[in-house]
Enzyme design. Structure first.
Site, mmCIF file in Angstrom:
data_model
loop_
_atom_site.group_PDB
_atom_site.id
_atom_site.type_symbol
_atom_site.label_atom_id
_atom_site.label_comp_id
_atom_site.label_asym_id
_atom_site.label_seq_id
_atom_site.Cartn_x
_atom_site.Cartn_y
_atom_site.Cartn_z
ATOM 1 N N PRO A 206 -1.857 0.822 -7.602
ATOM 2 C CA PRO A 206 -1.342 2.022 -6.939
ATOM 3 C C PRO A 206 -1.873 3.295 -7.597
ATOM 4 O O PRO A 206 -2.019 3.349 -8.810
ATOM 5 C CB PRO A 206 0.172 1.920 -7.144
ATOM 6 C CG PRO A 206 0.438 0.504 -7.433
ATOM 7 C CD PRO A 206 -0.786 -0.056 -8.062
ATOM 8 N N THR A 208 -4.843 4.645 -7.396
ATOM 9 C CA THR A 208 -6.249 4.715 -7.773
ATOM 10 C C THR A 208 -7.089 5.388 -6.694
ATOM 11 O O THR A 208 -8.308 5.458 -6.817
ATOM 12 C CB THR A 208 -6.831 3.317 -8.059
ATOM 13 O OG1 THR A 208 -6.349 2.416 -7.067
ATOM 14 C CG2 THR A 208 -6.431 2.818 -9.424
ATOM 15 N N GLY A 209 -6.444 5.869 -5.646
ATOM 16 C CA GLY A 209 -7.177 6.679 -4.675
ATOM 17 C C GLY A 209 -7.661 5.930 -3.450
ATOM 18 O O GLY A 209 -8.640 6.325 -2.836
ATOM 19 N N LYS A 210 -6.943 4.877 -3.040
ATOM 20 C CA LYS A 210 -7.374 4.111 -1.873
ATOM 21 C C LYS A 210 -7.229 4.958 -0.604
ATOM 22 O O LYS A 210 -8.164 5.043 0.197
ATOM 23 C CB LYS A 210 -6.553 2.820 -1.752
ATOM 24 C CG LYS A 210 -6.741 1.900 -2.950
ATOM 25 C CD LYS A 210 -5.956 0.621 -2.824
ATOM 26 C CE LYS A 210 -4.455 0.788 -2.913
ATOM 27 N NZ LYS A 210 -3.974 1.192 -4.224
ATOM 28 N N THR A 211 -6.063 5.547 -0.441
ATOM 29 C CA THR A 211 -5.833 6.373 0.738
ATOM 30 C C THR A 211 -6.810 7.540 0.765
ATOM 31 O O THR A 211 -7.382 7.882 1.806
ATOM 32 C CB THR A 211 -4.404 6.923 0.719
ATOM 33 O OG1 THR A 211 -3.519 5.866 0.397
ATOM 34 C CG2 THR A 211 -4.024 7.514 2.045
ATOM 35 N N GLU A 427 11.245 4.759 -36.620
ATOM 36 C CA GLU A 427 9.948 5.267 -36.144
ATOM 37 C C GLU A 427 8.946 5.341 -37.281
ATOM 38 O O GLU A 427 7.770 5.030 -37.102
ATOM 39 C CB GLU A 427 10.115 6.638 -35.482
ATOM 40 C CG GLU A 427 11.008 6.649 -34.239
ATOM 41 C CD GLU A 427 10.575 5.634 -33.174
ATOM 42 O OE1 GLU A 427 9.370 5.328 -33.080
ATOM 43 O OE2 GLU A 427 11.452 5.133 -32.450
HETATM 44 P P1 ADP Z 1 -3.351 4.780 -3.449
HETATM 45 O O1 ADP Z 1 -3.490 4.877 -1.975
HETATM 46 O O2 ADP Z 1 -4.424 4.007 -4.107
HETATM 47 O O3 ADP Z 1 -1.998 4.378 -3.937
HETATM 48 P P2 ADP Z 1 -3.755 7.577 -3.255
HETATM 49 O O4 ADP Z 1 -5.064 7.598 -2.572
HETATM 50 O O5 ADP Z 1 -2.561 7.818 -2.407
HETATM 51 O O6 ADP Z 1 -3.566 6.238 -4.052
HETATM 52 O O7 ADP Z 1 -3.818 8.603 -4.459
HETATM 53 C C1 ADP Z 1 -2.726 9.428 -4.768
HETATM 54 C C2 ADP Z 1 -3.237 10.762 -5.294
HETATM 55 O O8 ADP Z 1 -3.869 10.605 -6.548
HETATM 56 C C3 ADP Z 1 -4.266 11.387 -4.422
HETATM 57 O O9 ADP Z 1 -3.671 12.158 -3.426
HETATM 58 C C4 ADP Z 1 -5.046 12.257 -5.388
HETATM 59 O O10 ADP Z 1 -4.397 13.496 -5.562
HETATM 60 C C5 ADP Z 1 -4.949 11.494 -6.679
HETATM 61 N N1 ADP Z 1 -6.159 10.708 -6.932
HETATM 62 C C6 ADP Z 1 -6.240 9.373 -7.055
HETATM 63 N N2 ADP Z 1 -7.496 8.984 -7.309
HETATM 64 C C7 ADP Z 1 -8.247 10.103 -7.342
HETATM 65 C C8 ADP Z 1 -9.646 10.359 -7.551
HETATM 66 N N3 ADP Z 1 -10.520 9.381 -7.795
HETATM 67 N N4 ADP Z 1 -10.072 11.642 -7.510
HETATM 68 C C9 ADP Z 1 -9.194 12.638 -7.270
HETATM 69 N N5 ADP Z 1 -7.890 12.458 -7.058
HETATM 70 C C10 ADP Z 1 -7.401 11.213 -7.094
HETATM 71 ZN ZN ZN Z 2 10.817 0.946 -31.939
#
Ligand code: ADP
Ligand code: ZN
Length: 605
Positions: A206, A208-211, A427
């Site tokens: 989750p 990582t920018g799939k959407t 700690e």
């Molecule tokens: P997923 O669909 O993989 O769960 P999202 O595409 O929804 O993740 O990413 C959530 C947010 O994280 C995006 O709207 C963006 O702001 C940020 N983000 C994630 N990956 C990148 C990337 N490679 N470059 C820039 N922003 C990113």
């Molecule tokens: Zn501890």
């Protein structure tokens, strides 16, 4: 709904009152004529006082010479002339009276006769009409139930998501640029007799920018983007999902070329017959419909389905067959360079002070996803704004990283002096052991300010991203985990609940070392237990035992050995460097938080 009925009812009540009011004024304006008997009328005619008589059925409307009006009544069967004759009136006098016989007519008359019939009819009609409308409303709602709720996005101008918006993910972008080509100029490929791929599966943890990537493909190719989440297909009723799929593809085909993005496809695309989770009939039907639509799409129609999942291992193999989601793209967690790039993208249009070093931020955030990084920068901006600054400082960002990592600081969660001392020793124990052991990551920060559930925390960070871990690293790590427990025990003679989380993590690590990584001498290079989940996604649902009871005993024994070994290491270090431990504790009690520099200074003579 009852609100609408009430409103309508009030409106009709109002109209009714207005009509009633109108009638009452109509009656009031006409000056009420005097009612007289026939005798008096005869006398008046004899005296030549009457100028006109209007006959309406049995009613007589009399106008006198002096302009006054009167009414009278006769029997409806007898005509007026017979009546007058019967009274023996002089015909000459009768000639002077103008007699008019009229049918019943006029608005007033009709209104009065018809209203009592029509008003109830009207009310009933209106009532039926309202009911019909409401039923119809429910009907259209039921009709739209099977329609897909996909959001349609047409990207234009500056806010368009393109590959530039997505930092890092180089390989993924390269692969997807092919898809962009398909969408832009399909002819080129069709002429070669090539089949344009219909499905792309994006896999990755989750955030990582799939959407984002899918949107960027749509933006690059300048085509509409339909997005829906797999879970939105599944409703209470069987068959809804399939009909939503049909509707979605119908809509998409109309605006082809375009992209359909299905997030969390695993919600419908789980292995069929796995029996996990309820309503899998519905899921199967939905999945089948997706496959049917993808198979049935003509090559000419340029609709590309992109789907995202963080659990590729549980997908139905049918989804992965050629002609379906045969392009698979893995998105990894960003490495340090990618993190820096992502930070740069999200740093745009945020005012930063000169001291902000995004490389340093990237160094401090191993294991952060793109979404975490975006979130950390946003938190930093919020923090700076709350501090009424003009620009964001490095310190704001670093603090927000810790907030994302460990939960917000709980300064209000005040420890009493005894607790403070225990936490400080705990700690300091972790930190000292991490410092002394060669294979442990350096200590970044030690604090006795509580965060989330922990009373204090010790933050270690690798100097660089690591992809492989060795046995000696894990062994040292185990000793660091136990450092808190041992420090408490050695100093106070007993332990507190504060160490429970450390023990849990230590046990888990020891177990993985033996059962997953094959790092135990006696048990050898094999794995124990089949996991349902891929390990790289960092989760497991349940484990199936594929070993004997005897082996289970051995595993238990090995875990215990590893932990007691770690305990011994921790104890020997803490006794040997008792004076260092006390020094760290003293500094912690004074300052509460030690940054890396402060901490390392304590070791210099
Ligand atoms: P997923 O669909 O993989 O769960 P999202 O595409 O929804 O993740 O990413 C959530 C947010 O994280 C995006 O709207 C963006 O702001 C940020 N983000 C994630 N990956 C990148 C990337 N490679 N470059 C820039 N922003 C990113
Ligand atoms: Zn501890």
């Amino acid at each position: 709904m009852s609100k609408i009925i009430l409103k309508n009812f009030l409106i009709f009540l109002l109209i009714f009152l207005v009509i009633a009011a109108l009638f009452s004024t109509y009656n009031a304006t006409a000056e009420k004529p005097l009612a007289v008997g026939i005798d008096q009328l005869i006398t008046q005619i004899q005296n030549e006082e009457v100028s006109q008589i209007i006959v309406r059925d049995a009613k007589l409307e009399i106008t006198l010479n002096n302009g006054k009006k009167e009414t009278s009544k006769k029997e409806s069967t007898d005509s007026l002339s017979t009546l007058l004759k019967n009274y023996n009136i002089d015909p000459a006098k009768m000639l002077k009276v103008k007699i008019d016989v009229k049918e019943n007519e006029g608005f007033g008359f009709w209104a009065i006769t018809l209203l009592p019939i029509f008003v109830p009819l009207l009310l009933i009609g209106v009532f039926i009409y309202i009911m019909m409308r409401q039923v119809q409303g429910a009907n259209t709602k039921a009709m739209s139930f099977g329609q897909s709720q996909a959001r349609e996005l047409h990207q234009k101008g500056k806010s368009k998501t393109t590959f530039k918006t997505v930092a890092g993910c180089k390989e993924a972008k390269e692969e997807l640029s092919e898809v962009v080509e398909f969408l832009r100029s399909p002819k080129k490929f069709l002429q070669m007799g090539a089949k344009i791929p219909k499905g792309v599966l994006l896999m990755g943890a989750p955030g990582t920018g799939k959407t984002l990537l899918a949107k960027a493909v749509a933006g690059e190719a300048n085509v509409p983007f339909f997005s829906i989440s797999g879970s939105e297909f599944v409703e209470m009723f069987v068959g809804v999902g399939a009909s939503r799929v049909r509707d979605l593809f119908k809509r998409a085909k109309k605006s082809a070329p375009c992209i359909i993005f299905i997030d969390e496809i695993d919600a419908v695309g789980r292995q069929r017959g796995a029996g996990l989770g309820g309503s899998h009939d519905e899921r199967e039907q939905t999945l089948n419909q997706i496959l049917v639509e993808m198979d049935g799409m003509e090559t000419k129609i340029n609709v590309i389905v992109m789907a995202a999942t963080n659990r590729p291992d549980i997908l139905d193999p049918a989804l992965l067959r050629p002609g379906r989601f045969d392009r698979r793209i893995v998105l990894d967690m960003p490495d340090i360079n990618d993190r820096e790039e992502i930070l740069k993208v999200h740093a745009e249009n945020k005012p930063f002070s000169a001291d902000v070093d995004l490389r340093k931020v990237a160094e401090r955030t191993p294991g952060f996803s793109g979404a975490d990084l975006a979130n950390a920068l946003n938190e930093g901006a919020i923090l700076a704004a709350r501090r009424n600054k003009k620009s964001i400082d490095q310190i704001d960002i670093l603090e927000s990283i810790e907030k994302v990592l460990l939960g917000p600081e709980r300064r209000s969660h005040i420890l009493n002096d005894k607790e403070k001392k225990i936490t400080a020793y705990h700690e300091a124990g972790h930190a000292l052991i991490a410092h002394e052991l060669p294979n442990s990551d350096p200590v970044h920060k030690v604090s006795i300010i509580s965060r989330g559930h922990a009373a204090g925390y010790t933050l270690k960070m690798p100097i660089e991203d690591k992809h492989l871990h060795s046995r000696s690293e894990f062994i040292d790590e185990l000793a660091v985990f136990l450092g808190g427990w041992v420090a408490e025990k050695e100093t106070f003679g007993e332990v507190t609940t504060g160490a429970s989380n450390d023990l849990m993590q230590a046990t888990k690590l020891a177990k993985s070392l033996i059962t997953q990584y094959g790092m135990d001498e006696d048990l050898g290079p094999r794995t124990f237990g089949e996991r349902e989940e891929l390990i790289f996604l960092g989760k497991e649902i349940h484990e199936q035992r594929d070993y004997s009871d005897k082996t289970a005993e051995m595993i238990d024994q090995s875990i215990t050995n590893l932990i007691s070994q770690a305990q011994k290491t921790a104890k020997s270090i803490l006794t040997k460097h008792k004076d260092q431990l006390d020094k760290i504790v003293e500094a912690l009690l004074k300052k509460e938080t030690l940054e890396r520099g402060d901490f390392e200074a304590l070791f210099k003579k």
